[in-house]
Design an enzyme around this catalytic site. Structure first.
Site, PDB file in Angstrom:
ATOM      1  N   GLU A   1     -16.048  23.271  -4.053  1.00 19.01           N
ATOM      2  CA  GLU A   1     -15.197  23.297  -2.863  1.00 19.01           C
ATOM      3  C   GLU A   1     -13.757  22.928  -3.198  1.00 19.01           C
ATOM      4  O   GLU A   1     -12.810  23.501  -2.663  1.00 19.01           O
ATOM      5  CB  GLU A   1     -15.773  22.320  -1.834  1.00 19.01           C
ATOM      6  CG  GLU A   1     -15.007  22.239  -0.536  1.00 19.01           C
ATOM      7  CD  GLU A   1     -15.609  21.212   0.417  1.00 19.01           C
ATOM      8  OE1 GLU A   1     -15.236  21.231   1.598  1.00 19.01           O
ATOM      9  OE2 GLU A   1     -16.439  20.385  -0.020  1.00 19.01           O
TER      10      GLU A   1
ATOM     11  N   ASP B   1      -7.713  19.332   7.951  1.00 21.96           N
ATOM     12  CA  ASP B   1      -8.399  18.076   8.205  1.00 21.96           C
ATOM     13  C   ASP B   1      -7.477  16.859   8.276  1.00 21.96           C
ATOM     14  O   ASP B   1      -6.786  16.654   9.248  1.00 21.96           O
ATOM     15  CB  ASP B   1      -9.480  17.858   7.140  1.00 21.96           C
ATOM     16  CG  ASP B   1     -10.525  18.960   7.159  1.00 21.96           C
ATOM     17  OD1 ASP B   1     -10.137  20.127   7.083  1.00 21.96           O
ATOM     18  OD2 ASP B   1     -11.719  18.662   7.270  1.00 21.96           O
TER      19      ASP B   1
END
Length: 764
Positions: free
Chosen positions: A731, A499
């Protein structure tokens, strides 16, 4: 007193809105479609005999709808589906629970045990109401294709946490629907659920006639249990419906569930052997991690949408073309946030799943590789079918055929091949794996060649992630796609999977990305290992052994990516550190301006190594490329254990505290994601390398061993603590407090904690 009303909802999906099916339209246009939506001309892996017959039927029914709290469907495009919903009252308003959502605020939920085939046990806690759901399959004489299944639902109230308003008027729904538009028949107009009831029946071509029955032990009151039994093949002369219903309910079901739970525990103990490695609390977390990973396996069918700048034979306002109709059997990263297939995640999932059930793992990998197009490209995110589409904003659905994603399936395949070499499989399994690899080889080659050609750099043996936007004015560090600042979606991932991890400030074709180079090496090494295993001849121009040897050349790697001053590996590109986000008046039309936070560059970039120490810097270390006697290995160990760089008491952070972009927002709406937080998949790979070097003779063996032991302990302790306090795996984890962050339950690659506990690293 808790009073819950049970309602059985019967729904029929008609799907009559298309006069002509998408498949028919596709066939009519096939000769004019571009290569990007043309399948690779090779036999499908999932057509292999090992995935047919008993294997296919045994996996026909399952909890293959991970996006809902409890959902059952078959592995077929137009399935009969079932699911659980409930309504509760909060602040004098009714709230529906069905699709897994963070905003529902459940204290915990997830499959605590699931074997991936015929059994699962799930716990859900909603404001003091405790639900347990159990799933069991059975194949009996007289059953239709796929057999029978039952769902047991138990509801209790936790006295100390009971919210009277929350439970007042609560209603529980179990529904059936037929995606194939087959008629469903109610058995009686006024069902009395105090008695044993045949609720609904129907007929399908795949399973024959079927019936749904309900048996409840107690209705209403403080707690109750109800069994919902699905019986297939009821048109058979030997159907024995009453006998089969009885065997899948009541005491008989209780005994079978107890046996299945015990079998899960025994298999878990045998595979992971944690008894002497971690405490009992850690073992229970490990079981929940594996259980929800397996329980999160889903089946999806539909067509991916592929972004295209030029559309063939379609209206101009359409900005995508459709992939061919395809199915995908896959694990998912996170049931509420990412309940669909992600290529980057799946290789990590399979590191666990192949150890649990090699045939399920091969089936999943085969489904992914069968999605490959004629160019050797696989869409990285699979948004297949209406349920999957409903969870993603439309503008982020199209997949970009120029964009790569880490080929992590090679992690699992390399691991399996290592298992073959170590005789970890039965003779039958070894044969099945070899046959699989023989069929898969042409697809793996095509995948490798796609990476090797489309992601290559200017310099020989250099690679970079294509698709970064060099014209953006809204991002501090450009990512893959250009985004309108008003509609930016945080989870649109970069091709690399990292990302917002900092790359060169000014994207150009001169870039060299060290992580991608290491992924290509992994792929080449894996292909070479398969060639050796299957005794294949090397093809001209496709010498994977030579490619692997070239990319393993430490001197060449160092020339391209190593910085002597830092002792670290870096990307290379057109870069300046003097970039900031600044409020400016931006022209948005004729004579109109808007004050916006935009990118401000204070000096001219130059071609150089990009000085951000983070996960990318450790890829050569993770790949075990560095010789055990090299001083560069000592430098990597120093970097890892440095508290100002990677080290925390909870795991290794993704970006060093010394980085200019550490925990910086990338735009006015995009918070840091891979800029400091702790991620378990990369920590697992670093532990794998530390474990490797702790076994290799050399001057740094003891240092690697000490770091390994402390890092492993920190990771396990923090993940277990968070699970005990919150009821979830997460996560990512905060680098300052260790607190779980992001999506949850994230039993995708965070489930790798069970392999960390087991010290199972294979060759990854």
């Amino acid at each position: 007193m808790l009073k819950i009303k049970i309602v059985l909802g019967i729904v029929v999906f008609l799907n009559l809105n298309h006069a002509k099916s998408a498949a028919e339209e596709r066939l009519a246009e096939e000769h004019r479609l571009p290569r990007v939506v043309t399948p690779l001309p090779a036999p499908k892996i999932t057509d292999l005999p090992q995935f047919q017959g008993e294997h296919k039927e045994s996996l026909y029914w399952g909890t293959y709808r991970p996006q809902v709290y409890l959902g059952v469907r078959a592995r077929t495009p137009k399935s009969l589906i079932a699911g659980l919903m409930w309504i509760v009252v909060k602040d004098s308003k009714y709230h529906l629970r069905h699709v897994c959502k963070h905003e529902d605020g459940l204290s915990t939920y997830g499959w605590t045990k699931h074997n991936g085939r015929d059994f699962g046990h799930q716990l859900l806690v909603d404001q003091g109401i405790i639900f347990t759901t159990a799933f069991l399959k059975s194949k009996e004489e007289g059953s239709g294709y796929g057999g029978d299944w039952t769902v047991r639902i138990t509801v209790q109230a936790h006295k100390s946490k009971w919210n009277e308003e929350f439970g007042r008027g609560a209603q529980l729904f179990f529904y059936m629907a037929d995606e194939g538009a087959n008629a469903l028949n109610l058995s009686r107009e006024n069902m009395n659920i105090l008695e044993d009831s045949s609720l609904v029946s129907g007929s399908r071509a795949d399973i024959g006639n079927w019936q749904l029955h309900l048996k409840s032990m107690v209705i209403g009151g403080f707690s109750f249990t109800t069994d919902i039994i699905f019986i297939s093949g009821t048109d058979s002369e030997s159907s024995r419906v009453e006998e089969r219903v009885s065997s899948l309910s009541g005491t008989s079901l209780s005994n079978q569930l107890k046996y299945k739970e015990q079998a899960f525990d025994e298999k878990f103990d045998k595979i992971f052997n944690l008894e002497e490695k971690v405490d009992s609390e850690s073992i229970s977390v490990g079981k929940a991690a594996v259980g929800n990973l397996l329980g999160g396996i889903g089946y999806f069918y539909g067509q991916s949408k592929i972004a295209a700048s030029r559309i063939v034979n379609l209206r101009e306002h359409v900005n995508y073309i459709s992939y061919w109709p395809a199915e995908l059997y896959t694990a998912v990263p996170c049931r509420p946030s990412f309940p669909r297939g992600f290529l980057w995640d799946e290789g990590f999932h399979q590191l666990i799943i192949w150890r649990w059930d090699i045939h399920i793992s091969l089936d999943i990998i085969g489904h992914w590789l069968d999605l490959m197009n004629a160019d050797g490209w696989i869409p990285r995110e699979q948004i297949l079918g209406d349920e999957a589409l409903s969870r993603v904003p439309e503008e982020y659905v199209p997949q970009h055929p120029t964009d790569a994603n880490p080929p992590t399936l090679f992690l699992a395949l390399s691991d399996m091949i290592n298992g073959l070499k170590n005789n970890e499989f039965t003779a039958m399994d070894k044969t099945d794996i070899s046959v699989f690899l023989e069929r898969a080889f042409v697809r793996l080659e095509a995948w490798f060649q796609w990476f090797h050609t489309t992601q290559s750099g200017k310099q020989m043996s250099s690679y970079y992630w294509h698709g970064r936007d060099n014209s953006t004015i809204y991002e501090l560090n450009p990512k893959t796609h250009e985004h309108d600042k008003h509609y930016f979606w945080h989870f649109l991932t970069l091709s690399s999977g990292f990302d917002d991890y900092p790359r060169a400030s000014h994207p150009t074709a001169d870039e060299r990305h060290v992580d991608l180079r290491c992924w290509i090496l992994l792929a080449a090494h894996c292909l070479h290992s398969i060639e050796e295993l299957l005794d294949k001849d090397t093809k001209p121009g496709m010498n994977y052994g030579s490619t692997s040897q070239l990319l393993s050349d430490v001197e060449l790697l160092n020339q391209m990516h190593f910085d002597d001053a830092y002792g670290a590996y870096f990307d290379f590109g057109n870069h300046t550190e003097k970039v900031q986000l600044k409020w400016k008046d931006v022209e948005i039309g004729h004579n109109h301006t808007d004050r916006q936070l935009v990118r401000d560059v204070l000096e001219r970039p130059v071609l150089r190594l990009v000085p951000h120490i983070g996960y990318v810097s450790l890829f050569p270390f993770m790949g075990k490329i560095i010789p055990s006697g090299s001083w560069i290995l000592e430098k990597q160990l120093e970097l890892i254990s440095n508290h100002s760089l990677f080290w925390t008491d909870y795991g290794l952070r993704s970006l060093a505290r010394t980085s200019s972009l550490y925990m910086k927002f990338n735009s006015d709406s995009e918070g840091p994601y891979w800029r400091g937080q702790i991620w378990i998949n990369i920590n697992y790979r670093i532990l794998s390398a530390l474990h490797h070097y702790s076994k290799e003779n050399g001057p740094y063996q003891d240092r690697a061993k000490a770091i390994y032991k402390e890092l492993r302990s920190n990771l396990i302790r923090n993940i277990v603590r968070n699970y005990q306090e919150t009821g979830f795996l997460w996560e990512q984890y905060d680098q300052n407090s260790g607190e779980g962050k992001g999506s949850h339950p994230f039993t995708g690659w965070t489930s790798l904690v069970v392999l960390i506990m087991a010290e199972e690293y294979g060759r990854v």
